[in-house]
Design an enzyme around this catalytic site. Structure first.
Site, PDB file in Angstrom:
ATOM      1  N   CYS A  82     -80.093  16.916 -59.404  1.00 37.47           N
ATOM      2  CA  CYS A  82     -79.038  17.449 -60.693  1.00 37.47           C
ATOM      3  C   CYS A  82     -79.971  18.601 -61.216  1.00 37.47           C
ATOM      4  O   CYS A  82     -79.372  19.464 -61.858  1.00 37.47           O
ATOM      5  CB  CYS A  82     -78.766  16.695 -61.418  1.00 37.47           C
ATOM      6  SG  CYS A  82     -77.718  15.307 -60.722  1.00 37.47           S
ATOM      7  N   HIS A 101     -75.854  20.624 -67.197  1.00 36.53           N
ATOM      8  CA  HIS A 101     -75.454  19.820 -65.803  1.00 36.53           C
ATOM      9  C   HIS A 101     -74.288  19.070 -66.253  1.00 36.53           C
ATOM     10  O   HIS A 101     -74.153  18.188 -67.274  1.00 36.53           O
ATOM     11  CB  HIS A 101     -76.595  18.910 -65.427  1.00 36.53           C
ATOM     12  CG  HIS A 101     -76.386  17.936 -64.414  1.00 36.53           C
ATOM     13  ND1 HIS A 101     -75.546  18.248 -63.292  1.00 36.53           N
ATOM     14  CD2 HIS A 101     -76.621  16.646 -64.178  1.00 36.53           C
ATOM     15  CE1 HIS A 101     -75.435  17.311 -62.525  1.00 36.53           C
ATOM     16  NE2 HIS A 101     -75.806  16.303 -63.055  1.00 36.53           N
ATOM     17  N   ASN A 106     -69.190  14.995 -61.220  1.00 32.00           N
ATOM     18  CA  ASN A 106     -70.764  15.770 -61.240  1.00 32.00           C
ATOM     19  C   ASN A 106     -71.022  16.018 -59.962  1.00 32.00           C
ATOM     20  O   ASN A 106     -71.059  15.208 -58.954  1.00 32.00           O
ATOM     21  CB  ASN A 106     -71.523  14.338 -61.539  1.00 32.00           C
ATOM     22  CG  ASN A 106     -73.180  14.559 -61.381  1.00 32.00           C
ATOM     23  OD1 ASN A 106     -73.610  15.694 -60.766  1.00 32.00           O
ATOM     24  ND2 ASN A 106     -73.598  13.641 -62.095  1.00 32.00           N
TER      25      ASN A 106
HETATM   26  C1  LIG Z   1     -72.195   5.434 -65.761  1.00 28.62           C
HETATM   27  C2  LIG Z   1     -71.841   5.174 -67.079  1.00 28.62           C
HETATM   28  C3  LIG Z   1     -70.713   5.933 -67.477  1.00 28.62           C
HETATM   29  C4  LIG Z   1     -71.525   3.858 -67.262  1.00 28.62           C
HETATM   30  O1  LIG Z   1     -71.130   3.431 -68.768  1.00 28.62           O
HETATM   31  P1  LIG Z   1     -72.103   2.191 -69.532  1.00 28.62           P
HETATM   32  O2  LIG Z   1     -71.403   2.312 -70.944  1.00 28.62           O
HETATM   33  O3  LIG Z   1     -73.388   2.555 -69.673  1.00 28.62           O
HETATM   34  O4  LIG Z   1     -71.449   1.051 -68.786  1.00 28.62           O
HETATM   35  P2  LIG Z   1     -72.328  -0.148 -68.844  1.00 28.62           P
HETATM   36  O5  LIG Z   1     -72.917  -0.374 -67.326  1.00 28.62           O
HETATM   37  O6  LIG Z   1     -73.092  -0.358 -70.067  1.00 28.62           O
HETATM   38  O7  LIG Z   1     -71.212  -1.201 -68.826  1.00 28.62           O
HETATM   39  C5  LIG Z   1     -70.343  -1.563 -70.146  1.00 28.62           C
HETATM   40  C6  LIG Z   1     -69.035  -1.929 -69.824  1.00 28.62           C
HETATM   41  O8  LIG Z   1     -68.346  -1.212 -69.036  1.00 28.62           O
HETATM   42  C7  LIG Z   1     -67.906  -1.810 -67.524  1.00 28.62           C
HETATM   43  N1  LIG Z   1     -67.955  -0.829 -66.629  1.00 28.62           N
HETATM   44  C8  LIG Z   1     -69.276  -0.181 -65.984  1.00 28.62           C
HETATM   45  N2  LIG Z   1     -68.813   0.672 -65.045  1.00 28.62           N
HETATM   46  C9  LIG Z   1     -67.574   0.775 -65.110  1.00 28.62           C
HETATM   47  C10 LIG Z   1     -66.681   1.532 -64.371  1.00 28.62           C
HETATM   48  N3  LIG Z   1     -67.018   2.238 -63.347  1.00 28.62           N
HETATM   49  N4  LIG Z   1     -65.340   1.485 -64.707  1.00 28.62           N
HETATM   50  C11 LIG Z   1     -65.003   0.466 -65.606  1.00 28.62           C
HETATM   51  N5  LIG Z   1     -65.985  -0.482 -66.213  1.00 28.62           N
HETATM   52  C12 LIG Z   1     -67.002  -0.082 -66.258  1.00 28.62           C
HETATM   53  C13 LIG Z   1     -69.035  -3.106 -67.443  1.00 28.62           C
HETATM   54  O9  LIG Z   1     -68.618  -4.062 -66.496  1.00 28.62           O
HETATM   55  C14 LIG Z   1     -69.384  -3.233 -68.952  1.00 28.62           C
HETATM   56  O10 LIG Z   1     -68.160  -4.231 -69.344  1.00 28.62           O
HETATM   57  P3  LIG Z   1     -68.385  -5.550 -70.232  1.00 28.62           P
HETATM   58  O11 LIG Z   1     -69.046  -4.950 -71.527  1.00 28.62           O
HETATM   59  O12 LIG Z   1     -67.127  -6.086 -70.430  1.00 28.62           O
HETATM   60  O13 LIG Z   1     -69.319  -6.186 -69.533  1.00 28.62           O
HETATM   61  C15 LIG Z   1     -73.052   5.574 -68.243  1.00 28.62           C
HETATM   62  O14 LIG Z   1     -74.103   4.863 -68.020  1.00 28.62           O
HETATM   63  C16 LIG Z   1     -73.500   7.095 -67.794  1.00 28.62           C
HETATM   64  O15 LIG Z   1     -72.802   8.052 -67.830  1.00 28.62           O
HETATM   65  N6  LIG Z   1     -74.680   7.247 -67.839  1.00 28.62           N
HETATM   66  C17 LIG Z   1     -75.156   8.488 -67.200  1.00 28.62           C
HETATM   67  C18 LIG Z   1     -75.164   8.507 -65.780  1.00 28.62           C
HETATM   68  C19 LIG Z   1     -75.323  10.043 -65.127  1.00 28.62           C
HETATM   69  O16 LIG Z   1     -74.964  11.048 -65.868  1.00 28.62           O
HETATM   70  N7  LIG Z   1     -75.997   9.970 -64.319  1.00 28.62           N
HETATM   71  C20 LIG Z   1     -76.143  11.352 -63.319  1.00 28.62           C
HETATM   72  C21 LIG Z   1     -77.117  12.349 -63.866  1.00 28.62           C
HETATM   73  S1  LIG Z   1     -77.732  13.244 -62.823  1.00 28.62           S
END
Ligand SMILES: CC(C)(COP(=O)(O)OP(=O)(O)OC[C@H]1O[C@@H](n2cnc3c(N)ncnc32)[C@H](O)[C@@H]1OP(=O)(O)O)[C@@H](O)C(=O)NCCC(=O)NCCS
Lengths: 81, 350
Positions: free
Chosen positions: B119, B275, B306
Site C-alpha cells: 500500500c 492511503h 482498499n
Molecule cells: C480490520 C479491522 C476493521 C478490524 O476491526 P477491529 O476493531 O480491530 O476488530 P477486532 O479483531 O478487534 O474484533 C473486534 C470485534 O469485531 C469482530 N469482528 C472482527 N472482524 C469482523 C468482521 N469482518 N465483521 C464483523 N465483525 C468482526 C470480532 O469478532 C470482535 O468481536 P467480539 O468483540 O464480540 O469478540 C481493523 O482492525 C482495521 O481496519 N485495521 C487496520 C487494517 C488495515 O487498514 N490494513 C491495511 C493496511 S494497508
C-alpha cells in the site's frame, strides 16, 4: 508519576476527545464497550493516545483485558510505577 | 567521462484511473464472512468495493489508467524514459507487469520494473519517478499502482477480505520549472513483517502441490485446508489491530515530516490523500495533523475499498474530477502497508 485520580481525569479527556462523551461519564466501574458504547476501533485510538499521554506501553494483547475504565487506570498506574 | 545532467524540479503532469465494473456490496461480503453492513460501515466506512472480472488482469487495468495519464499529460508513450508498476497482485514473480505494460503502450525499449511495496507502492513509485527525472536518468516516467487483490484474497478470511478491492491509477512525472514533488519521507519496519501479508510462500505451494499430486488429488488439495489452515493458493491475512495502531500512530508522524520537509503548513494544503485503508484511520490522521476544514480529504474508500498501491492515485483522480479547482494546489499523500513500509510526500496536483 500520576495519581489514579489524575489518570482517570486524563483518560476521561482522551475519551471525550475521541467520542464526545462528557468526561464525568467516564467512571471507574464503567465498561468501555457496554456502558460507554466505545467500539474496538475507538478503543485502539484511546489506547494509543493514553500511551502518549502517560508515557506507558500498552501491548496489543493487553487491550482486550482492559474491560472497564478502572482496568485501564490500574494498568497505567502499574506500568508507570 | 560524463554523468547525466541534473534537473532542479519535477512534477506530476497527468493522471489516469481504471475502476473495474463488478461492484461488491457489504451484503455480498456477508455471504462469505460473519459480519454485517452496519459493522463494516461503522468500523471502516466501506460501502462497496470494485472487482475485476476473470478476463481483466493487473496489466489490463494498468494499461487503462496509463492511457488516460499519458493523454492528460500530453506525452507519447515513446517519450517515456521509464515505466514503473507498483503491485502485489501481478500473478507472476517474473516477468514484470511493467515490461508487459511498456510493450502494450508502445514505450519499448523504456526500462520497466515493478515495485513490491504494497500500500506504500504508489508513494515509493513517486519517490523513484521524481529521482529519475531530476537525476536526468529519464525525462518522463510513468508510475502506475495496479492491483487485482481479488485474486489474492480468500473471501472467507474475516481479517481482511471485506476491506479490499481492485483497480489502477497512473501518473506521468516529468521536468518542471517550479517545485512539484516535495522530499519523500519513506521507510520500512521489517520487524513487523508478520502483521500483514500472505498466508504462506510459493515454496509452500510447491510442497503442498507435490504432496497432493503424490496423493493423487491436486484439486482436492486446492479446495481443502491443510492442518495449518492453508489453502493451496496463498492469500492475504492481517493482524488488524496492530496495523491500525501503527497506522494512526506512526503514520501521522510520517505525514507531518513530509509536510515539514517540504516546508508546507497544514493550512497551505489544498488536499489530503492518505492511503484508503480505513475511514477511521483517515479521520484520526486528520485530527493528529490538525488539518483545517479548508483541506479537501479523499474518501474514495467508501466506494472503492482498499486497493493497495492503486488507492492513492484512484482517490486523487476522483478528488480532481469532483473538484477541478484543486488542480495546481498542494496535496499531502501518504501510503503505508505490508512490509511494513511507508512513503509520503507533498505534491502539486496536476
Ligand atoms: C480490520 C479491522 C476493521 C478490524 O476491526 P477491529 O476493531 O480491530 O476488530 P477486532 O479483531 O478487534 O474484533 C473486534 C470485534 O469485531 C469482530 N469482528 C472482527 N472482524 C469482523 C468482521 N469482518 N465483521 C464483523 N465483525 C468482526 C470480532 O469478532 C470482535 O468481536 P467480539 O468483540 O464480540 O469478540 C481493523 O482492525 C482495521 O481496519 N485495521 C487496520 C487494517 C488495515 O487498514 N490494513 C491495511 C493496511 S494497508
Amino acid at each position: 508519576m500520576a495519581s489514579n485520580e489524575e489518570i482517570l481525569a486524563g483518560l476521561a479527556e482522551i475519551v471525550n476527545e475521541e467520542t464526545g462523551l462528557a468526561p464525568e461519564a467516564v467512571e471507574l466501574d464503567k465498561s468501555f464497550t457496554d456502558d460507554l458504547d466505545i467500539d474496538s476501533i475507538s478503543m485502539m485510538t484511546i489506547v494509543v493516545n493514553a500511551e502518549e499521554k502517560f508515557g506507558v506501553r500498552i501491548p496489543d494483547e493487553e487491550v482486550k483485558n482492559l474491560k472497564t475504565v478502572g482496568d485501564a487506570v490500574d494498568f497505567i498506574a502499574n506500568a508507570q510505577a | 567521462m560524463r554523468q547525466s545532467q541534473l534537473r532542479e524540479h519535477s512534477r506530476i503532469l497527468g493522471m489516469g484511473a481504471f475502476r473495474p465494473d463488478v461492484i461488491v456490496t457489504n451484503d455480498d461480503v456477508c455471504q462469505w464472512i460473519e459480519s454485517s453492513d452496519e459493522w463494516i460501515r461503522q468500523r471502516t466506512g466501506i460501502v462497496t468495493r470494485h472487482r475485476a472480472g476473470a478476463d481483466t488482469s493487473v496489466v489490463d487495468m494498468a494499461e487503462g489508467a496509463a492511457l488516460e495519464a499519458l493523454e492528460k499529460a500530453g506525452i507519447e508513450a515513446s517519450q517515456l524514459g521509464a515505466v514503473i508498476v507498483s503491485t502485489v497482485s501481478h500473478p507472476y514473480a517474473t516477468p514484470s507487469a511493467a515490461a508487459a505494460l511498456a510493450d502494450r503502450l508502445g514505450a519499448t525499449p523504456a526500462p520497466a520494473f515493478d515495485i513490491s511495496a504494497a500500500c506504500a507502492g504508489y508513494c515509493y513509485g513517486i519517490a523513484q519517478g521524481d529521482a529519475l527525472v531530476r537525476s536526468g536518468a529519464a525525462e518522463y516516467v510513468l508510475v502506475v499502482g495496479a492491483e487485482k487483490l481479488s485474486d489474492v484474497i480468500d473471501n472467507s478470511e474475516r481479517t481482511i477480505s471485506f476491506l479490499l478491492g481492485d483497480g489502477a491509477g497512473a501518473v506521468v512525472i516529468g521536468p518542471s520549472d517550479t517545485p512539484g514533488i516535495g522530499p519523500s519521507v519513506w521507510g520500512s519496519d521489517g520487524s513487523k513483517w508478520d502483521v500483514i501479508g500472505m498466508t504462506h510462500s510459493l515454496s509452500d505451494v510447491r510442497e503442498l502441490s507435490l504432496a497432493a499430486e503424490a496423493a493423487g488429488s491436486l484439486s482436492a488439495a486446492a479446495a481443502e485446508r491443510d492442518e495449518d489452515g492453508k489453502k493451496l493458493w496463498p492469500t492475504l491475512r492481517q493482524d488488524g489491530q496492530s496495523v491500525f495502531r501503527w497506522a494512526v500512530w506512526e503514520m501521522a508522524k510520517v505525514a507531518q515530516r513530509a509536510l515539514d520537509e517540504a516546508g508546507v503548513k497544514p493550512e497551505e494544503l489544498a488536499a489530503f490523500v492518505p492511503h484508503q485503508a480505513n475511514m477511521r484511520i483517515i479521520d484520526e490522521m486528520i485530527k493528529q495533523l490538525k488539518l483545517p476544514e479548508s483541506v479537501a480529504v479523499a474518501r474514495d474508500i467508501a466506494d472503492a475499498g482498499n486497493t493497495s498501491a492503486a488507492s492513492i492515485p484512484l482517490a486523487t483522480h476522483r478528488l480532481l474530477q469532483e473538484n477541478p479547482q484543486l488542480s495546481g494546489g498542494l496535496a499531502l499523500q501518504i501510503g503505508f502497508g505490508a512490509g511494513l513500509v511507508f512513503g509520503a510526500q507533498v505534491i502539486v496536483l496536476p
